[in-house]
Design an enzyme around this catalytic site. Structure first.
Site, PDB file in Angstrom:
ATOM      1  N   TYR A  98      12.159 -35.095 -15.541  1.00  0.00           N
ATOM      2  CA  TYR A  98      10.699 -35.163 -15.592  1.00  0.00           C
ATOM      3  C   TYR A  98      10.097 -35.120 -14.197  1.00  0.00           C
ATOM      4  O   TYR A  98      10.768 -35.393 -13.201  1.00  0.00           O
ATOM      5  CB  TYR A  98      10.222 -36.417 -16.334  1.00  0.00           C
ATOM      6  CG  TYR A  98      10.466 -37.733 -15.622  1.00  0.00           C
ATOM      7  CD1 TYR A  98       9.509 -38.264 -14.753  1.00  0.00           C
ATOM      8  CD2 TYR A  98      11.635 -38.451 -15.827  1.00  0.00           C
ATOM      9  CE1 TYR A  98       9.717 -39.471 -14.097  1.00  0.00           C
ATOM     10  CE2 TYR A  98      11.855 -39.661 -15.178  1.00  0.00           C
ATOM     11  CZ  TYR A  98      10.898 -40.162 -14.308  1.00  0.00           C
ATOM     12  OH  TYR A  98      11.103 -41.344 -13.658  1.00  0.00           O
ATOM     13  N   MET A 119      -5.219  -5.576  11.633  1.00  0.00           N
ATOM     14  CA  MET A 119      -5.917  -4.332  11.855  1.00  0.00           C
ATOM     15  C   MET A 119      -5.853  -3.537  10.562  1.00  0.00           C
ATOM     16  O   MET A 119      -4.796  -3.389   9.976  1.00  0.00           O
ATOM     17  CB  MET A 119      -5.245  -3.545  12.957  1.00  0.00           C
ATOM     18  CG  MET A 119      -6.148  -2.489  13.469  1.00  0.00           C
ATOM     19  SD  MET A 119      -5.286  -1.475  14.609  1.00  0.00           S
ATOM     20  CE  MET A 119      -4.702  -0.259  13.486  1.00  0.00           C
ATOM     21  N   ARG A 146      -3.348  -0.807  -6.397  1.00  0.00           N
ATOM     22  CA  ARG A 146      -2.422  -1.945  -6.414  1.00  0.00           C
ATOM     23  C   ARG A 146      -2.762  -2.783  -7.629  1.00  0.00           C
ATOM     24  O   ARG A 146      -3.851  -2.636  -8.197  1.00  0.00           O
ATOM     25  CB  ARG A 146      -2.553  -2.790  -5.143  1.00  0.00           C
ATOM     26  CG  ARG A 146      -3.909  -3.394  -5.028  1.00  0.00           C
ATOM     27  CD  ARG A 146      -4.114  -4.183  -3.764  1.00  0.00           C
ATOM     28  NE  ARG A 146      -5.534  -4.496  -3.688  1.00  0.00           N
ATOM     29  CZ  ARG A 146      -6.112  -5.120  -2.718  1.00  0.00           C
ATOM     30  NH1 ARG A 146      -5.412  -5.517  -1.687  1.00  0.00           N
ATOM     31  NH2 ARG A 146      -7.397  -5.369  -2.739  1.00  0.00           N
ATOM     32  N   SER A 180      14.170 -42.427 -10.124  1.00  0.00           N
ATOM     33  CA  SER A 180      12.937 -41.669  -9.905  1.00  0.00           C
ATOM     34  C   SER A 180      12.825 -41.433  -8.405  1.00  0.00           C
ATOM     35  O   SER A 180      12.778 -42.389  -7.627  1.00  0.00           O
ATOM     36  CB  SER A 180      11.728 -42.449 -10.425  1.00  0.00           C
ATOM     37  OG  SER A 180      10.553 -41.730 -10.137  1.00  0.00           O
ATOM     38  N   HIS A 210     -15.940  -7.485   2.220  1.00  0.00           N
ATOM     39  CA  HIS A 210     -14.922  -8.338   2.838  1.00  0.00           C
ATOM     40  C   HIS A 210     -15.064  -9.785   2.352  1.00  0.00           C
ATOM     41  O   HIS A 210     -14.093 -10.425   1.948  1.00  0.00           O
ATOM     42  CB  HIS A 210     -15.080  -8.257   4.363  1.00  0.00           C
ATOM     43  CG  HIS A 210     -14.149  -9.143   5.116  1.00  0.00           C
ATOM     44  ND1 HIS A 210     -14.508 -10.407   5.528  1.00  0.00           N
ATOM     45  CD2 HIS A 210     -12.864  -8.967   5.517  1.00  0.00           C
ATOM     46  CE1 HIS A 210     -13.480 -10.956   6.158  1.00  0.00           C
ATOM     47  NE2 HIS A 210     -12.480 -10.103   6.174  1.00  0.00           N
ATOM     48  N   GLY A 266      -7.337  -9.842   8.042  1.00  0.00           N
ATOM     49  CA  GLY A 266      -7.068 -10.478   9.328  1.00  0.00           C
ATOM     50  C   GLY A 266      -6.251  -9.572  10.217  1.00  0.00           C
ATOM     51  O   GLY A 266      -6.189  -9.750  11.426  1.00  0.00           O
ATOM     52  N   ARG A 269      -3.395   3.184   8.414  1.00  0.00           N
ATOM     53  CA  ARG A 269      -3.724   1.887   7.809  1.00  0.00           C
ATOM     54  C   ARG A 269      -2.513   0.968   7.844  1.00  0.00           C
ATOM     55  O   ARG A 269      -1.390   1.418   7.603  1.00  0.00           O
ATOM     56  CB  ARG A 269      -4.096   2.052   6.326  1.00  0.00           C
ATOM     57  CG  ARG A 269      -5.357   2.818   6.076  1.00  0.00           C
ATOM     58  CD  ARG A 269      -5.466   3.152   4.583  1.00  0.00           C
ATOM     59  NE  ARG A 269      -6.144   4.414   4.418  1.00  0.00           N
ATOM     60  CZ  ARG A 269      -7.436   4.535   4.129  1.00  0.00           C
ATOM     61  NH1 ARG A 269      -8.174   3.480   3.936  1.00  0.00           N
ATOM     62  NH2 ARG A 269      -7.986   5.714   4.028  1.00  0.00           N
ATOM     63  N   CYS A 318       8.484 -39.124  -8.743  1.00  0.00           N
ATOM     64  CA  CYS A 318       7.132 -39.658  -8.854  1.00  0.00           C
ATOM     65  C   CYS A 318       6.381 -39.607  -7.537  1.00  0.00           C
ATOM     66  O   CYS A 318       5.271 -40.113  -7.435  1.00  0.00           O
ATOM     67  CB  CYS A 318       7.138 -41.067  -9.432  1.00  0.00           C
ATOM     68  SG  CYS A 318       7.957 -42.272  -8.374  1.00  0.00           S
ATOM     69  N   LYS A 363       0.839  -1.203   0.000  1.00  0.00           N
ATOM     70  CA  LYS A 363       0.000   0.000   0.000  1.00  0.00           C
ATOM     71  C   LYS A 363       0.879   1.260   0.000  1.00  0.00           C
ATOM     72  O   LYS A 363       0.669   2.178  -0.793  1.00  0.00           O
ATOM     73  CB  LYS A 363      -0.888  -0.040   1.249  1.00  0.00           C
ATOM     74  CG  LYS A 363      -2.108   0.804   1.154  1.00  0.00           C
ATOM     75  CD  LYS A 363      -3.016   0.588   2.379  1.00  0.00           C
ATOM     76  CE  LYS A 363      -3.759  -0.725   2.325  1.00  0.00           C
ATOM     77  NZ  LYS A 363      -4.493  -1.025   3.556  1.00  0.00           N
TER      78      LYS A 363
HETATM   79  C1  PEP Z   1       7.208 -42.442  -3.015  1.00  0.00           C
HETATM   80  O1  PEP Z   1       7.632 -43.004  -2.001  1.00  0.00           O
HETATM   81  O2  PEP Z   1       7.360 -41.241  -3.230  1.00  0.00           O
HETATM   82  C2  PEP Z   1       6.449 -43.214  -4.001  1.00  0.00           C
HETATM   83  C3  PEP Z   1       6.073 -42.673  -5.135  1.00  0.00           C
HETATM   84  O3  PEP Z   1       6.107 -44.472  -3.639  1.00  0.00           O
HETATM   85  P1  PEP Z   1       4.856 -44.828  -2.723  1.00  0.00           P
HETATM   86  O4  PEP Z   1       4.130 -43.561  -2.452  1.00  0.00           O
HETATM   87  O5  PEP Z   1       4.058 -45.805  -3.506  1.00  0.00           O
HETATM   88  O6  PEP Z   1       5.538 -45.407  -1.554  1.00  0.00           O
END
Ligand code: PEP
Ligand code: MG
Length: 894
Positions: free
Chosen positions: A863, A102, A335, A775, A451, A100, A91, A843, A22
């Site tokens: 990935y 003042m 803003r 992975s 609000h 949340g 303010r 993963c 502000k």
């Molecule tokens: C993990 O541990 O991140 C994983 C993908 O395997 P799971 O969640 O099946 O143990």
């Protein structure tokens, strides 16, 4: 001495860290020569000093006094001067806008002595007394913690005594009495008189703003929004201008584009003869801003030209608060404005078309969280009943739930697993916990800038406000509309895109954006939002370096993921293939009495597994499918110990032979583990149960050969779970390679491992010798890195840890970059050093979390793999990670 106070003419938009959003923007507008009342900002640094020592830093108020004199000079009035007082607004304003805390105290400096002076200046004694009673009320509540009801009781009593329905109808004499009553309340509640020295009022107000940083509501909001808890707030002190001096005065909020849809135009609310707090509090419903063109054309045109100037300057949607005092326009705030997810995409694409920003910048301005919101389902209009009421569509979404009229009850019912809609006349910052817990928010008063609306939009909650036909009785726990009574616990549905309120649950269907991702492409140019999403997704796909794979266990899941843009399967958890009817076969395998029986069980499982994999390879034809060998402890496939024990005991008590149950019980007892997550699972299981992994590898090989023979291009990869040491992997690998070599017509199948045990991360260089890919299983890596049992802790002590600030966010949700993330970094660097062509991904759940995706991009993974519905979000965030600018003071004006 440190400089803590900055005049508006000294600051600028690049100083948001120091001056808060502000203050920095007020300074920027002042610099642009716009009509901003004179004022100054006390820095966040001063607040941090206050928070760490509990006292205002030495010399702060001397600096305040120096700057106050400059304001007096420029405004031509003296602070609190009895003849014609300069009054101030105070303010809060941190780096991020934050309900949340003042918020505002108006009319600081008004005292018994100066009320007549104000009355004379305004020519309106009624307004002067009204301002004074508001000041005592606001100061009492926010600075001294007097309960609001104590003042409200007096106000109601005075209304009823005067025989009027609204505050606006109270006469000057009524208000004089009310001031006396408020002063009495103030004295009773605080044990002292309302301060009559203007400077004392100012100092106390500043200190109260500092202290409000740590109110429970503010802490909760920051936790929810992942805002650091140690930033502190700035305090903005500005000369008061009055919007309540009669019909040629007023106050309003304006947006340079529609914050709900992104459409170009002039949007906002205007309330004649009112102060700003009346608009935000939602107590009176304002008129659309266009009406100002009729009410005060000169101010309207000046405002519109300022809005154009601000949008051009900030290169984005701006929201603005303004006041008109007797025909003179004043800018009180601007803003870069909050907006709905749909507006975020639409505006970003429009600004590209207008040549204001490029596509990289457009990508920076939308988020995966916004995209997730756009993919939420919508109400099925054909199945909707007649609406009970129609209010202002304030924050989009389709929400159904049990209606609750009290914020803390909403929070507790939601905690007990219920879906609730919080219904209020209007909301205030005390309602925040209920607003967070609710599926949607419904109010009977207030407009798009009330609000309820602002907070709901900020949090992505569905909100309908200003449904004025609802007669909400929060004490009785019901609302009435056109003869229908809706009580706490009744189910209602609210549509935040249309403002409709329905009784009962309305069925939902896929949103247009979800349908677009499902492959139903609209004709170009037919839908502004879908066009915008399409353009930004296309750009994200073009620039991103990370591939996005999906965690998918079935052909159907894999096909859905592919439609959503997945470029492969990063994790097929094969354990689901061992459940249901197949469980009997697994029992046979576990209970096998000798090699022959085991071989028979495995032989029966093989064709089933093969058929599963064929479906996956078909769905992901031409793309990699990472098949993870069985991970969970084997006993998970057997009946629970307690249940079996009871069955066997019952049979024995009846003198019957427990039969197979007896053998099962013995096996379950034999395999019972205190900590199965740390026990015989993953690669350990594969090495101990002969033939199990071999059967799975054979099924992969045969399924791939089968698909290849039909002209498809299956690309399986075999992944070994829970490896901690290279010999484990080497043993599985040797067997797998032998089996793969036996299968004709098979392309080379890469064999890799999950990195989900800290030891594996720390010996990644060795493990890379036996793995073609890594992975990261960040679920287990987090579990084992912190020593948390993930099934147990999220429901038990995590809430305490979050409340204590030990976590800002659960480490199972967003990667703990400095701890678990460090293991990821070490393993990536050492793995690549040992094997430069090592493919590396993730993963665990973190693969679909925006902040974690940015981290994985930075570490250099190849990935991320996430659940199918998060694939579009991951694609967008992977693109954003590439164009992300380093966060600087001016780059975030949220
Ligand atoms: C993990 O541990 O991140 C994983 C993908 O395997 P799971 O969640 O099946 O143990
Ligand atoms: Mg795991």
């Amino acid at each position: 001495m440190r400089k803590y106070v900055f005049d508006f003419i000294e600051g600028g938009a690049d100083l948001t860290d120091l001056l808060g959003g502000k203050g920095a923007n007020l300074a920027e507008m002042t610099r642009l020569g716009l009509p901003v009342p004179p004022g100054f900002t006390i820095s966040t640094e001063a607040c941090r000093a206050y928070l760490s020592t509990g006292a205002v830093p030495a010399g702060l108020f001397d600096q305040v006094n120096v700057h106050l004199r400059l304001v007096e000079d420029r405004f031509g009035k003296v602070f609190g001067d009895p003849r014609d007082p300069l009054l101030l607004s105070v303010r809060s304003g941190g780096r991020f806008s934050m309900p949340g805390m003042m918020d505002t105290i108006l009319d600081i400096g008004l005292t018994d002595a100066s009320v007549p002076g104000l009355a004379a200046r305004c020519g309106d004694p009624r307004m002067a007394w009204d301002s004074y009673r508001r000041l005592i009320g606001m100061f009492g509540r926010t600075v001294c913690g007097v309960p609001a009801e104590a003042f409200e009781r007096e106000l109601a009593a005075h209304r009823s005594h005067a025989g009027v329905a609204t505050d606006a109808e109270l006469s000057e004499a009524d208000l004089r009495h009310l001031v006396q009553a408020y002063k009495k309340v103030f004295h009773e509640q605080t044990g002292r008189e309302f301060p009559q020295a203007p400077h004392e009022q100012l100092y106390q107000a500043v200190e109260a703003v500092f202290a409000s940083w740590n109110t429970e509501r503010a802490v909760l909001y920051r936790r929810q929004e992942r805002i650091p808890q140690d930033l502190g707030t700035a305090v903005n002190v500005m000369a008061m201008v009055f919007g309540n001096l009669g019909p040629d005065s007023g106050t309003g909020v304006a947006f340079t584009r529609d914050p709900a849809t992104g459409a170009r135009g002039v949007y906002g609310d205007y309330l004649a003869n009112a102060q700003g707090e009346d608009v935000v509090a939602g107590i009176r419903t304002p008129v659309p801003l266009e009406d100002l063109a009729r009410i005060d054309p000169r101010s309207f045109h000046e405002l519109v030209s300022i809005m154009e100037r601000l949008e051009h300057h900030y290169r984005d949607l701006c929201d603005i608060e303004f006041t008109i005092e007797r025909g003179k326009l004043w800018m009180l705030q601007t803003r870069v404005g909050k907006r709905t997810p749909a507006a975020a995409f639409t505006i970003a694409a429009q600004l590209v078309d207008e040549g204001v920003i490029d596509l990289d910048e457009a990508l920076r301005r939308v988020t995966g969280a916004q995209l997730a919101q756009l993919m939420f389902p919508r109400f099925d209009r054909t199945a909707a009943p007649e609406p009970l009421a129609v209010g202002v569509p304030a924050s989009p979404g389709a929400a159904s739930g049990r209606v609750v009229f009290d914020a803390s009850r909403a929070a507790s019912r939601a905690e007990a697993g219920e879906r609730v809609i919080l219904a209020r006349r209007e909301t205030n910052p005390d309602d925040l916990p209920g607003m967070i817990a609710a599926q949607g928010i419904l109010t009977s008063r207030g407009g798009k800038t009330s609000h309820a609306a602002v907070v709901a939009r900020g949090m992505g909650r569905t909100c309908v406000c200003g449904a004025e036909t609802l007669d909400v009785d929060t004490d009785a726990g019901r609302f009435t509309v056109a003869g229908t009574v809706v009580s706490e616990g009744d189910v209602v549905s609210i549509d935040g895109a249309t403002g409709e309120v329905f009784l009962g649950e309305v069925p939902v269907h896929a949103s247009p954006v979800a349908r677009y991702f499902g492959g139903e492409a609209p004709a170009a140019g037919t839908d502004l939002l879908l066009d915008s999403v399409h353009r930004l997704m296309t750009h994200a796909d073009r620039v991103r370096r990370l591939w996005v794979y999906a965690n998918a266990d079935t052909g159907a899941d894999a096909a859905r993921a592919r439609r959503l843009g997945a470029e492969g399967v990063g994790l097929c958890r094969t354990e689901h293939m061992f459940l249901g009817e197949r469980r009997a076969l697994v029992e046979r395998l576990i209970l096998a009495d000798g090699d022959e029986e085991r071989a028979a069980a495995l032989a029966a499982l093989l064709p089933l597994q093969r058929a599963d994999f064929v479906k996956l390879f078909e769905a992901m034809d031409g793309l990699p499918v990472t098949v993870r060998l069985l991970d969970p402890p084997l006993h998970e496939f057997l009946p629970p110990l307690a249940e079996l024990t009871a069955r066997v005991a019952r049979a024995e008590a009846l003198g019957q032979d427990p039969g197979r149950d007896g053998a099962l019980l013995a096996a379950v007892r034999r395999m019972h583990e205190q900590n199965p997550m740390l026990g015989l699972r993953g690669v350990r299981l594969g090495l101990v149960v002969p033939g199990l992994f071999a059967m799975q590898v054979r099924a992969v090989a045969q399924a791939a050969a089968d698909c290849a023979a039909r002209g498809l291009s299956p690309r399986p990869e075999i992944m070994v779970p829970l490896v901690a040491a290279v010999p484990e992997l080497a043993a599985v690998r040797a067997e797998a390679e032998r089996i793969l070599a036996e299968t004709d017509g098979l392309r080379r199948v890469p064999i890799g491992t999950m990195i989900e045990v800290p030891r594996a991360a720390l010996t990644a260089g060795e493990i890379a010798g036996a793995a073609e890919f890594f992975s990261f299983g960040t679920n287990d890596l987090t579990q084992l890195g912190w020593g948390f049992s993930r099934d147990d802790v999220e429901g038990s002590f995590f809430p305490h840890y979050l409340a204590m600030g030990i976590f800002g966010v659960s480490p199972f949700e967003s990667i703990d970059a400095s701890g678990v993330g460090r293991l990821v970094r070490i393993a990536t660097d050492e793995g690549r050093a040992a094997r430069p062509d090592l493919k590396i991904g993730v993963c665990g759940e973190h693969g679909g979390d925006p902040d974690s995706i940015h981290f994985f991009h930075t570490v250099g993974l190849d990935y991320v793999s996430c659940s199918p519905y998060r694939v579009p979000i991951a694609r967008l965030e992977a693109g954003r990670a590439v164009v992300a600018a380093p966060v600087t003071a001016s780059s975030d004006s949220r």
